[in-house]
Design a protein around this motif. Structure first.
Motif, mmCIF file in Angstrom:
data_model
loop_
_atom_site.group_PDB
_atom_site.id
_atom_site.type_symbol
_atom_site.label_atom_id
_atom_site.label_comp_id
_atom_site.label_asym_id
_atom_site.label_seq_id
_atom_site.Cartn_x
_atom_site.Cartn_y
_atom_site.Cartn_z
ATOM 1 N N LEU A 294 -29.880 -16.770 9.300
ATOM 2 C CA LEU A 294 -29.531 -15.733 8.324
ATOM 3 C C LEU A 294 -28.020 -15.768 8.149
ATOM 4 O O LEU A 294 -27.297 -15.964 9.128
ATOM 5 N N LEU A 295 -27.549 -15.582 6.929
ATOM 6 C CA LEU A 295 -26.112 -15.400 6.713
ATOM 7 C C LEU A 295 -25.891 -13.920 6.392
ATOM 8 O O LEU A 295 -26.526 -13.386 5.483
ATOM 9 N N VAL A 296 -25.038 -13.279 7.168
ATOM 10 C CA VAL A 296 -24.766 -11.854 6.938
ATOM 11 C C VAL A 296 -23.375 -11.719 6.332
ATOM 12 O O VAL A 296 -22.414 -12.334 6.803
ATOM 13 N N SER A 297 -23.290 -10.916 5.288
ATOM 14 C CA SER A 297 -22.038 -10.802 4.544
ATOM 15 C C SER A 297 -21.841 -9.359 4.089
ATOM 16 O O SER A 297 -22.815 -8.628 3.902
ATOM 17 N N LYS A 298 -20.572 -9.013 3.884
ATOM 18 C CA LYS A 298 -20.244 -7.618 3.542
ATOM 19 C C LYS A 298 -19.840 -7.516 2.071
ATOM 20 O O LYS A 298 -19.147 -8.405 1.563
ATOM 21 N N VAL A 299 -20.220 -6.442 1.418
ATOM 22 C CA VAL A 299 -19.787 -6.234 0.030
ATOM 23 C C VAL A 299 -18.309 -5.844 0.051
ATOM 24 O O VAL A 299 -17.894 -4.938 0.790
ATOM 25 N N LEU A 300 -17.509 -6.561 -0.772
ATOM 26 C CA LEU A 300 -16.077 -6.257 -0.842
ATOM 27 C C LEU A 300 -15.791 -5.310 -1.997
ATOM 28 O O LEU A 300 -14.964 -4.406 -1.898
ATOM 29 N N ILE A 301 -16.502 -5.563 -3.092
ATOM 30 C CA ILE A 301 -16.206 -4.781 -4.294
ATOM 31 C C ILE A 301 -17.348 -4.964 -5.279
ATOM 32 O O ILE A 301 -18.040 -5.982 -5.232
ATOM 33 N N ARG A 302 -17.559 -3.964 -6.133
ATOM 34 C CA ARG A 302 -18.558 -4.149 -7.200
ATOM 35 C C ARG A 302 -17.806 -4.214 -8.517
ATOM 36 O O ARG A 302 -16.806 -3.522 -8.716
ATOM 37 N N LYS A 303 -18.296 -5.061 -9.377
ATOM 38 C CA LYS A 303 -17.620 -5.214 -10.659
ATOM 39 C C LYS A 303 -18.676 -5.108 -11.742
ATOM 40 O O LYS A 303 -19.476 -6.030 -11.919
ATOM 41 N N HIS A 304 -18.729 -3.983 -12.410
ATOM 42 C CA HIS A 304 -19.737 -3.773 -13.444
ATOM 43 C C HIS A 304 -19.059 -3.946 -14.797
ATOM 44 O O HIS A 304 -18.164 -3.188 -15.137
ATOM 45 N N THR A 305 -19.438 -4.992 -15.519
ATOM 46 C CA THR A 305 -18.840 -5.226 -16.840
ATOM 47 C C THR A 305 -19.914 -4.902 -17.883
ATOM 48 O O THR A 305 -21.091 -4.811 -17.551
ATOM 49 N N PRO A 306 -19.515 -4.776 -19.158
ATOM 50 C CA PRO A 306 -20.539 -4.484 -20.176
ATOM 51 C C PRO A 306 -21.604 -5.576 -20.210
ATOM 52 O O PRO A 306 -22.761 -5.326 -20.498
ATOM 53 N N LEU A 307 -21.220 -6.810 -19.869
ATOM 54 C CA LEU A 307 -22.160 -7.919 -19.961
ATOM 55 C C LEU A 307 -22.924 -8.126 -18.658
ATOM 56 O O LEU A 307 -24.113 -8.424 -18.668
ATOM 57 N N LYS A 308 -22.235 -8.001 -17.540
ATOM 58 C CA LYS A 308 -22.844 -8.391 -16.263
ATOM 59 C C LYS A 308 -22.412 -7.473 -15.130
ATOM 60 O O LYS A 308 -21.362 -6.837 -15.200
ATOM 61 N N GLN A 309 -23.205 -7.492 -14.089
ATOM 62 C CA GLN A 309 -22.826 -6.790 -12.862
ATOM 63 C C GLN A 309 -22.573 -7.844 -11.787
ATOM 64 O O GLN A 309 -23.412 -8.729 -11.595
ATOM 65 N N PHE A 310 -21.453 -7.727 -11.125
ATOM 66 C CA PHE A 310 -21.140 -8.653 -10.030
ATOM 67 C C PHE A 310 -21.029 -7.870 -8.732
ATOM 68 O O PHE A 310 -20.415 -6.801 -8.692
ATOM 69 N N MET A 311 -21.594 -8.438 -7.693
ATOM 70 C CA MET A 311 -21.394 -7.880 -6.362
ATOM 71 C C MET A 311 -20.554 -8.926 -5.627
ATOM 72 O O MET A 311 -21.027 -10.036 -5.396
ATOM 73 N N VAL A 312 -19.296 -8.594 -5.335
ATOM 74 C CA VAL A 312 -18.423 -9.560 -4.672
ATOM 75 C C VAL A 312 -18.524 -9.346 -3.168
ATOM 76 O O VAL A 312 -18.232 -8.252 -2.665
ATOM 77 N N VAL A 313 -18.955 -10.394 -2.464
ATOM 78 C CA VAL A 313 -19.165 -10.276 -1.017
ATOM 79 C C VAL A 313 -18.215 -11.219 -0.280
ATOM 80 O O VAL A 313 -17.594 -12.093 -0.897
ATOM 81 N N ASP A 314 -18.105 -11.046 1.038
ATOM 82 C CA ASP A 314 -17.138 -11.880 1.761
ATOM 83 C C ASP A 314 -17.693 -13.246 2.172
ATOM 84 O O ASP A 314 -16.958 -14.092 2.666
ATOM 85 N N GLY A 315 -18.976 -13.495 1.954
ATOM 86 C CA GLY A 315 -19.536 -14.836 2.181
ATOM 87 C C GLY A 315 -19.433 -15.616 0.880
ATOM 88 O O GLY A 315 -19.583 -15.031 -0.197
ATOM 89 N N ALA A 316 -19.190 -16.910 0.968
ATOM 90 C CA ALA A 316 -18.895 -17.646 -0.267
ATOM 91 C C ALA A 316 -19.411 -19.069 -0.204
ATOM 92 O O ALA A 316 -20.018 -19.502 0.788
ATOM 93 N N ILE A 317 -19.114 -19.793 -1.280
ATOM 94 C CA ILE A 317 -19.545 -21.192 -1.421
ATOM 95 C C ILE A 317 -19.111 -22.038 -0.215
ATOM 96 O O ILE A 317 -19.785 -22.987 0.149
ATOM 97 N N ASN A 318 -17.994 -21.687 0.405
ATOM 98 C CA ASN A 318 -17.549 -22.496 1.554
ATOM 99 C C ASN A 318 -18.405 -22.224 2.801
ATOM 100 O O ASN A 318 -18.415 -23.026 3.721
ATOM 101 N N ASN A 319 -19.135 -21.116 2.800
ATOM 102 C CA ASN A 319 -20.054 -20.829 3.910
ATOM 103 C C ASN A 319 -21.456 -21.347 3.621
ATOM 104 O O ASN A 319 -22.144 -21.812 4.520
ATOM 105 N N LEU A 320 -21.885 -21.224 2.383
ATOM 106 C CA LEU A 320 -23.244 -21.646 1.998
ATOM 107 C C LEU A 320 -23.148 -22.229 0.584
ATOM 108 O O LEU A 320 -23.077 -21.491 -0.399
ATOM 109 N N ILE A 321 -23.180 -23.544 0.524
ATOM 110 C CA ILE A 321 -22.968 -24.218 -0.763
ATOM 111 C C ILE A 321 -24.280 -24.436 -1.527
ATOM 112 O O ILE A 321 -24.281 -24.799 -2.695
#
Ligand code: LLP
Length: 423
Positions: A294-321
């Motif tokens: 399992l990869l466990v990661s924390k939410v850093l910030i939420r970014k809700h735009t008119p087009l899309k919702q992004f959940m920015v977490v501290d796990g990334a492509i360099n951890n799981l490509i």
């Protein structure tokens, strides 16, 4: 058996560990593995082979999927051999106790140093990927005054029905050689006194969920073995590769779903050779360790735009490509369920690439900064493919055994990375 990861009172558990409670004691992101699941998968492999008592079987673990030494020791204790593709993997295999005669060496480009070491150490077999490589191995074996067993890797041109990047058994792929070329090579091997060529190697791809490509490979190999026998070339072992898939859809929420396809694929693959006097090997990576991580990661910030919702977490492509490289789907859930309304969002990391995402357009509870998510089926080709892109540290790995958690990799910090440089 109880799944390794499951929800109890809306909280995610790994064996008897409440993942949220544990996650508060260590930095995120991190990998968490279940010991019992690794053992369970190994036992499923032995069980599958037992279904036909005539089968002479030996499983090897493909270190490339995850080479953490604590994990290697667990798999070794389950009676597996090692499938290696580099001098580095040989070093780890040897150091974790895999005997040389239970180690097989594959790979499309081996260095002379690696080949020499393999021969000196007496590895069970070297898988040969080309005519040039056969000559090099024969030459080094002669100089070392040693005999080396080999298996020639056949490329059967069989569609594995998986992602193009992890399909390996087509003629357009760089792996193995055609049966026509292999036939010539087996004849050529008869002139090398230091080579025993009594094996065939094949590996058609990875994350395969159907038995049909394996059964087709079985039929193909049987015809080829008979053809060789007519030239008095007697094949004694088949190294059948890996490739058995796992459940990426809902491993964290569907206790009924099979977690790997070992039970459905392996008995059918091995049955292809029923009654033939052959030793059968497999080289499994993902199906042993994939469902256990399992990869466990924390939410850093939420970014809700008119087009899309992004959940920015501290796990990334360099951890799981995997999501980015293979359009792989990994299930993502909050560690605590039922607290927030659901949204449709992309789960993205902090790395400066649009390709840095863990999932796209998934339905997930709109959890706020500071709360955590789990990425399922992340045990294989997760940490093994990690990098330090954007100078992000390599994250820690922990192993759960019932109510106990141990650190099995303490992470590579920025200071560790800095130490390798000339300043
Ligand atoms: N044997 C050979 C010769 C292989 O090339 C591989 C995997 C295996 C065994 C183990 O296959 P498995 O049982 O794990 O499917 N990074 C990709 C997978 C690459 C597989 C490479 N070869 C991914 O994340 O899907």
């Amino acid at each position: 058996m109880r799944p390794p990861f499951y929800f109890k009172n809306n909280r995610l558990f790994c064996e008897d560990i409440d993942v949220t409670t544990f996650s508060e004691t260590v930095p995120t992101p991190f990998y968490l593995y279940s010991k019992s699941e690794i053992e369970y998968n190994c036992q499923a492999v032995w069980q599958a082979a037992k279904q036909d008592s005539s089968v002479d079987f030996m499983p090897y673990y493909a270190l490339k999927a995850n080479y953490n030494p604590s994990i290697l020791k667990l798999i070794k204790a389950q009676g597996f051999g090692a499938d290696i593709v580099s001098g580095g993997e040989l070093y780890f295999a040897e150091k974790t106790g895999f005997p040389a005669d239970k180690t097989v060496f594959a790979g499309v480009g081996k260095t002379k140093e690696e080949i020499r070491e393999a021969i000196q150490k007496g590895l069970h077999s070297i898988n040969i990927e080309s005519g040039e490589e056969l000559k090099i191995v024969a030459d080094i074996a002669r100089k070392e005054q040693n005999t080396q067993r080999i298996a020639i890797r056949i490329n059967p041109d069989i569609e594995a029905k998986t992602h193009a990047y992890i399909s390996t058994g087509l003629h357009k792929n760089k792996f193995g050689i055609s049966t026509e070329q292999a036939f010539e090579l087996y004849i050529e091997t008869q002139k090398y006194k230091n080579i025993i060529a009594d094996g065939i190697h094949v590996h058609i791809g990875s994350q395969i969920s159907l038995a049909s490509p394996f059964k087709a490979t079985g039929e193909y190999l049987k015809t080829f073995i008979q053809r060789l026998a007519r030239k008095n070339i007697i094949i004694k072992f088949l190294d059948l590769g890996g490739g058995i898939g796992i459940n990426y859809d809902d491993p964290l929420t569907n206790a009924q779903a099979p977690r790997t396809f070992i039970d459905t694929i392996l008995p059918q693959y091995l049955a292809s050779f029923s009654g033939l006097k052959l030793k059968l090997f497999v080289e499994l990576g993902r199906s042993i360790i994939g469902s256990a991580g399992l990869l466990v990661s924390k939410v850093l910030i939420r970014k809700h735009t008119p087009l899309k919702q992004f959940m920015v977490v501290d796990g990334a492509i360099n951890n799981l490509i995997r999501p980015s490289l293979y359009q792989a789907h990994h299930q993502i859930v909050p560690l605590e369920k039922g607290k927030y309304n659901s949204i449709t969002a992309d789960i993205v990391g902090p790395v400066c690439e649009s390709g840095d995402f863990l999932a796209k357009n998934i339905t997930i509870e709109d959890i706020p900064a500071g709360e955590k998510i789990a990425v399922g089926s992340a045990g294989a080709y997760g940490q093994a493919l990690a990098s330090n892109y954007n100078l992000r540290p390599t994250i820690s790995e922990y192993l759960v055994n019932g109510t106990e958690v141990s650190t099995i990799f303490k992470g590579r910090t920025v200071a560790d990375i800095a130490n390798s440089y000339t300043w």
